[in-house]
Enzyme design. Structure first.
Site, PDB file in Angstrom:
ATOM      1  N   SER A 204      30.414  23.236  35.754  1.00 36.53           N
ATOM      2  CA  SER A 204      30.268  22.517  34.492  1.00 36.53           C
ATOM      3  C   SER A 204      29.323  21.347  34.694  1.00 36.53           C
ATOM      4  CB  SER A 204      31.628  22.014  34.005  1.00 36.53           C
ATOM      5  OG  SER A 204      31.509  21.363  32.758  1.00 36.53           O
TER       6      SER A 204
ATOM      7  N   HIS B 217      23.357  12.814  31.008  1.00 38.29           N
ATOM      8  CA  HIS B 217      22.947  11.800  30.041  1.00 38.29           C
ATOM      9  C   HIS B 217      21.754  11.034  30.619  1.00 38.29           C
ATOM     10  CE1 HIS B 217      26.299  12.224  27.232  1.00 38.29           C
ATOM     11  NE2 HIS B 217      27.087  12.374  28.281  1.00 38.29           N
TER      12      HIS B 217
ATOM     13  N   HIS C 130      24.037  20.281  28.474  1.00 40.38           N
ATOM     14  CA  HIS C 130      25.343  20.739  28.939  1.00 40.38           C
ATOM     15  C   HIS C 130      25.240  22.190  29.355  1.00 40.38           C
ATOM     16  CE1 HIS C 130      28.995  23.113  27.709  1.00 40.38           C
ATOM     17  NE2 HIS C 130      29.530  22.324  28.626  1.00 40.38           N
TER      18      HIS C 130
ATOM     19  N   ASN D 160      27.877  25.382  31.187  1.00 43.72           N
ATOM     20  CA  ASN D 160      29.129  25.795  31.801  1.00 43.72           C
ATOM     21  C   ASN D 160      29.077  27.297  32.031  1.00 43.72           C
ATOM     22  OD1 ASN D 160      32.115  27.001  31.119  1.00 43.72           O
ATOM     23  ND2 ASN D 160      32.210  25.134  32.336  1.00 43.72           N
TER      24      ASN D 160
ATOM     25  N   ARG E  87      31.800  30.190  33.684  1.00 48.06           N
ATOM     26  CA  ARG E  87      33.187  30.203  34.126  1.00 48.06           C
ATOM     27  C   ARG E  87      33.742  31.635  34.154  1.00 48.06           C
ATOM     28  NH1 ARG E  87      32.653  28.221  29.041  1.00 48.06           N
ATOM     29  NH2 ARG E  87      33.759  29.318  27.385  1.00 48.06           N
TER      30      ARG E  87
ATOM     31  N   HIS F  96      14.991  27.429  23.571  1.00 46.64           N
ATOM     32  CA  HIS F  96      15.589  28.657  23.055  1.00 46.64           C
ATOM     33  C   HIS F  96      14.880  29.902  23.574  1.00 46.64           C
ATOM     34  CE1 HIS F  96      18.888  27.669  20.260  1.00 46.64           C
ATOM     35  NE2 HIS F  96      18.329  26.476  20.280  1.00 46.64           N
TER      36      HIS F  96
ATOM     37  N   HIS G 253      33.997  17.116  11.142  1.00 47.25           N
ATOM     38  CA  HIS G 253      34.234  15.912  10.341  1.00 47.25           C
ATOM     39  C   HIS G 253      32.942  15.166  10.012  1.00 47.25           C
ATOM     40  CE1 HIS G 253      34.551  14.507  14.572  1.00 47.25           C
ATOM     41  NE2 HIS G 253      34.003  13.388  14.114  1.00 47.25           N
TER      42      HIS G 253
END
Length: 300
Positions: free
Chosen positions: A90, A94, A104, A106, A108, A139, A169
């Site tokens: 992972s 920044h 980011h 990951n 797994r 991309h 939200h």
């Protein structure tokens, strides 16, 4: 057929390769490693880089944990068995410069038994300022590696990323997405476990060259206090997603993972401004306008 020990070993190699590449890219900072053990079974290698030429804070972590699966996780996964094994790499980086994006990754693997096992993972990019050429390059790199393994992976996993990395939200995506997938099995994909593992590794090894190119395009750009403040605000959105929605964070907390490793994804500083409004016609406004699902970044 590949087994969990072989998967864990190869993931550790990928961790080593990425750390070497990122140290070279930064040119100043070095990773500090902490080897840890998990109460209940397993452990990992947490590697943190800080205060560099390029990277303010970042982590490249490996873990391989096993033991009894907590009831909330069993319910979420829809399984009855207790014993599990999970391993992965992972990464969250920044950067210092607002024109260098957060990234980011990951990869797994999860196993209950020979019949219940799957791969998950992905790479996504979170620019503070969206730059079309970088978005297209990013991309295209993910499409290229995905197309090697299946003609449907890129389109399917891009849509999955758009839907997953969505801050409900705020009604905005976390960034420009990328690819994201979970619970891949031969039954779902038509590929063998060996082939799914190969895709996982190829995706992991796409990280360093792709991010290095984007970093080198932007690392020397000058920026103002205003642009730095915008970076802190966008980091705040990143924090909101990781603490409210991120499944990996929830899994780590539910399975008694190491807190420092789980929360290494958070930046050193993030800000929140009450009722922030962008200026009309600004680059900040443009970036917000592009934080939407279903944008074809290959054609922008």
């Amino acid at each position: 057929m590949v087994n969990k020990e072989q998967i864990a070993q190869e993931y550790q190699k990928i961790q080593d390769e990425i750390c070497t590449a990122l140290e070279k890219l930064d040119g100043k900072a070095h990773f500090v490693e902490e080897v840890w053990e998990r109460e209940g079974g397993g452990g990992g290698r947490t590697r943190i880089i800080q205060n560099g030429n390029v990277f303010e804070k970042g982590g490249v972590n490996f873990s391989a944990v096993y033991g009894k699966l907590p009831e909330p996780i069993k319910k979420a996964f829809g399984v009855d068995e207790d014993d599990f094994f999970a391993c992965g790499v992972s990464i969250v980086i920044h950067p210092n410069n607002p024109f260098v994006p957060i990234i980011h990754m990951n990869i797994r693997y999860f196993e209950l038994n020979e019949q219940v096992r799957w791969f998950g993972g992905g790479i996504d990019l979170t620019p503070h300022y969206i730059q079309d050429a970088d978005a297209t390059y990013f991309h295209q790199a993910l499409k290229t590696v995905s197309d090697k393994h299946s003609p449907t992976f890129y389109a399917d996993f891009k849509t999955w990323a758009d839907n997953y990395f969505f801050i409900k939200h705020r009604n905005e995506t976390r960034g420009i997405g990328g690819v994201f997938y979970d619970k891949l099995t031969p039954e779902k994909t038509g590929l063998s476990y060996d082939e799914l593992f190969a895709y996982s590794c190829d995706l992991g090894r796409t990280f360093a060259p792709t991010y290095s190119e984007i970093v080198n395009r932007n690392r020397d750009k000058s920026y103002s206090d205003r642009e730095k403040e915008w970076q802190f605000l966008r980091r705040g959105r990143y924090v909101e997603f990781n603490l409210v929605y991120d499944a990996g964070t929830k899994f780590g907390l539910e399975t008694n993972g190491r807190i420092e490793s789980i929360l290494m994804s958070l930046p050193k500083q993030a800000n929140w401004f009450y009722d922030f409004k962008t200026e009309a016609g600004s680059e900040e406004e443009r970036t917000l306008s592009l934080l939407k699902k279903d944008i074809d970044w290959l054609a922008i």
